[in-house]
Design a protein around this motif. Structure first.
Motif, short mmCIF file in Angstrom:
data_model
loop_
_atom_site.label_atom_id
_atom_site.label_comp_id
_atom_site.label_asym_id
_atom_site.label_seq_id
_atom_site.Cartn_x
_atom_site.Cartn_y
_atom_site.Cartn_z
N ALA A 46 35.80 37.79 47.64
CA ALA A 46 34.81 38.10 46.60
C ALA A 46 34.07 39.39 46.92
O ALA A 46 33.85 40.23 46.03
CB ALA A 46 33.83 36.95 46.45
N VAL A 47 33.70 39.58 48.17
CA VAL A 47 33.01 40.81 48.57
C VAL A 47 33.92 42.01 48.40
O VAL A 47 33.51 43.06 47.91
CB VAL A 47 32.50 40.69 50.03
CG1 VAL A 47 32.06 42.04 50.56
CG2 VAL A 47 31.36 39.70 50.10
N GLU A 48 35.19 41.88 48.80
CA GLU A 48 36.15 42.99 48.64
C GLU A 48 36.33 43.34 47.17
O GLU A 48 36.36 44.51 46.80
CB GLU A 48 37.49 42.62 49.27
CG GLU A 48 37.48 42.60 50.77
CD GLU A 48 38.78 42.10 51.36
OE1 GLU A 48 39.63 41.54 50.62
OE2 GLU A 48 38.95 42.25 52.58
N GLU A 49 36.44 42.34 46.31
CA GLU A 49 36.63 42.57 44.88
C GLU A 49 35.40 43.24 44.27
O GLU A 49 35.53 44.18 43.48
CB GLU A 49 36.92 41.24 44.16
CG GLU A 49 37.29 41.40 42.72
CD GLU A 49 38.57 42.16 42.49
OE1 GLU A 49 38.65 42.85 41.45
OE2 GLU A 49 39.49 42.08 43.32
N ARG A 50 34.21 42.76 44.62
CA ARG A 50 32.98 43.36 44.11
C ARG A 50 32.85 44.81 44.58
O ARG A 50 32.49 45.69 43.81
CB ARG A 50 31.76 42.54 44.54
CG ARG A 50 30.47 43.03 43.94
CD ARG A 50 29.28 42.12 44.19
NE ARG A 50 29.06 41.86 45.61
CZ ARG A 50 29.09 40.65 46.19
NH1 ARG A 50 29.32 39.59 45.46
NH2 ARG A 50 28.88 40.51 47.47
N SER A 51 33.19 45.05 45.82
CA SER A 51 33.11 46.41 46.37
C SER A 51 34.08 47.33 45.65
O SER A 51 33.75 48.48 45.33
CB SER A 51 33.44 46.38 47.87
OG SER A 51 33.49 47.66 48.39
N LYS A 52 35.27 46.83 45.36
CA LYS A 52 36.27 47.63 44.64
C LYS A 52 35.77 47.98 43.23
O LYS A 52 35.87 49.12 42.79
CB LYS A 52 37.58 46.85 44.54
CG LYS A 52 38.68 47.58 43.84
CD LYS A 52 39.94 46.73 43.77
CE LYS A 52 41.00 47.40 42.94
NZ LYS A 52 42.17 46.55 42.77
N ARG A 53 35.21 46.98 42.51
CA ARG A 53 34.68 47.23 41.16
C ARG A 53 33.55 48.25 41.20
O ARG A 53 33.48 49.16 40.36
CB ARG A 53 34.19 45.93 40.52
CG ARG A 53 35.28 45.03 40.01
CD ARG A 53 34.73 43.93 39.12
NE ARG A 53 33.58 43.24 39.67
CZ ARG A 53 33.63 42.13 40.40
NH1 ARG A 53 34.78 41.56 40.64
NH2 ARG A 53 32.53 41.57 40.85
N GLU A 54 32.64 48.10 42.16
CA GLU A 54 31.51 49.03 42.26
C GLU A 54 31.96 50.45 42.58
O GLU A 54 31.43 51.40 42.04
CB GLU A 54 30.51 48.52 43.31
CG GLU A 54 29.74 47.30 42.84
CD GLU A 54 28.87 46.69 43.92
OE1 GLU A 54 28.87 47.20 45.07
OE2 GLU A 54 28.18 45.70 43.62
N SER A 55 32.95 50.59 43.44
CA SER A 55 33.43 51.94 43.77
C SER A 55 34.15 52.56 42.58
O SER A 55 34.04 53.77 42.35
CB SER A 55 34.32 51.92 45.01
OG SER A 55 35.52 51.23 44.76
N GLU A 56 34.87 51.75 41.80
CA GLU A 56 35.52 52.28 40.60
C GLU A 56 34.49 52.75 39.59
O GLU A 56 34.64 53.81 38.98
CB GLU A 56 36.42 51.20 39.96
CG GLU A 56 37.69 50.94 40.73
CD GLU A 56 38.46 49.75 40.20
OE1 GLU A 56 37.96 49.03 39.29
OE2 GLU A 56 39.58 49.52 40.69
N ARG A 57 33.40 51.98 39.41
CA ARG A 57 32.33 52.39 38.49
C ARG A 57 31.67 53.66 38.97
O ARG A 57 31.40 54.57 38.19
CB ARG A 57 31.28 51.28 38.37
CG ARG A 57 31.71 50.16 37.50
CD ARG A 57 30.53 49.22 37.27
NE ARG A 57 31.03 47.89 37.06
CZ ARG A 57 30.64 46.81 37.70
NH1 ARG A 57 29.68 46.88 38.59
NH2 ARG A 57 31.16 45.65 37.45
N ALA A 58 31.36 53.71 40.26
CA ALA A 58 30.70 54.90 40.82
C ALA A 58 31.58 56.13 40.66
O ALA A 58 31.11 57.21 40.32
CB ALA A 58 30.36 54.68 42.28
N GLU A 59 32.88 55.96 40.87
CA GLU A 59 33.81 57.08 40.72
C GLU A 59 33.87 57.54 39.27
O GLU A 59 33.88 58.73 38.98
CB GLU A 59 35.20 56.66 41.19
CG GLU A 59 36.21 57.78 41.14
CD GLU A 59 37.58 57.33 41.62
OE1 GLU A 59 38.58 57.76 41.02
OE2 GLU A 59 37.65 56.54 42.57
N ALA A 60 33.88 56.59 38.35
CA ALA A 60 33.94 56.94 36.92
C ALA A 60 32.69 57.70 36.49
O ALA A 60 32.75 58.62 35.69
CB ALA A 60 34.10 55.68 36.07
#
Length: 134
Positions: A46-60
């Motif tokens: 869950a932490v890995e998935e949340r971190s991945k989503r947050e980094s994708e948003r930040a990159e966008a």
């Protein structure tokens, strides 16, 4: 292979998931019961998935862009609406302003790519046009 009791701790040599950090695996092998292992694995995922989503948003959001965007609350939809000044017919609805901005930027990027594939030049951005009347 011998069966172990339902809540018996893991013993060295028992098979555990391979994609966890070595320290976590060592901790699990020596001190944790099976239900706790599954809970820990679920938490790590869950932490890995949340971190991945947050980094994708930040990159966008952090990627430079030539368009002008606006995020506003839509009473009609009960969500935030991401809008683009140059593409007035596009909007992206989301639960948070950050998701709305990331969504509209992704949508504009996809539309521009489609236009280029079809040989249509994308419209000129507001920022690249000269201002008149000042």
């Amino acid at each position: 292979m011998t069966r172990r009791k339902k809540n018996a701790p893991y013993r060295v040599g028992m098979r555990l998931p391979d994609k966890l950090p070595k320290k976590t695996l060592e901790f699990m092998k020596n001190a944790v019961t099976p239900p706790q292992v599954y809970e820990l694995v679920a938490r790590v995922k869950a932490v890995e998935e949340r971190s991945k989503r947050e980094s994708e948003r930040a990159e966008a959001i952090a990627t430079p862009d030539k368009h002008t965007y606006q995020v506003t609350w839509s009473e009609e939809d009960g969500e935030y609406a991401g809008l683009c000044v140059e593409f007035t017919n596009l909007r992206h609805l989301a639960k948070t302003p950050v998701e709305a901005l990331a969504g509209i930027r992704g949508l504009v990027k996809d539309v521009e790519a489609e236009l280029l594939r079809n040989g249509v030049p994308p419209g000129q951005s507001t920022g690249s046009r000269g201002l008149s009347g000042f």
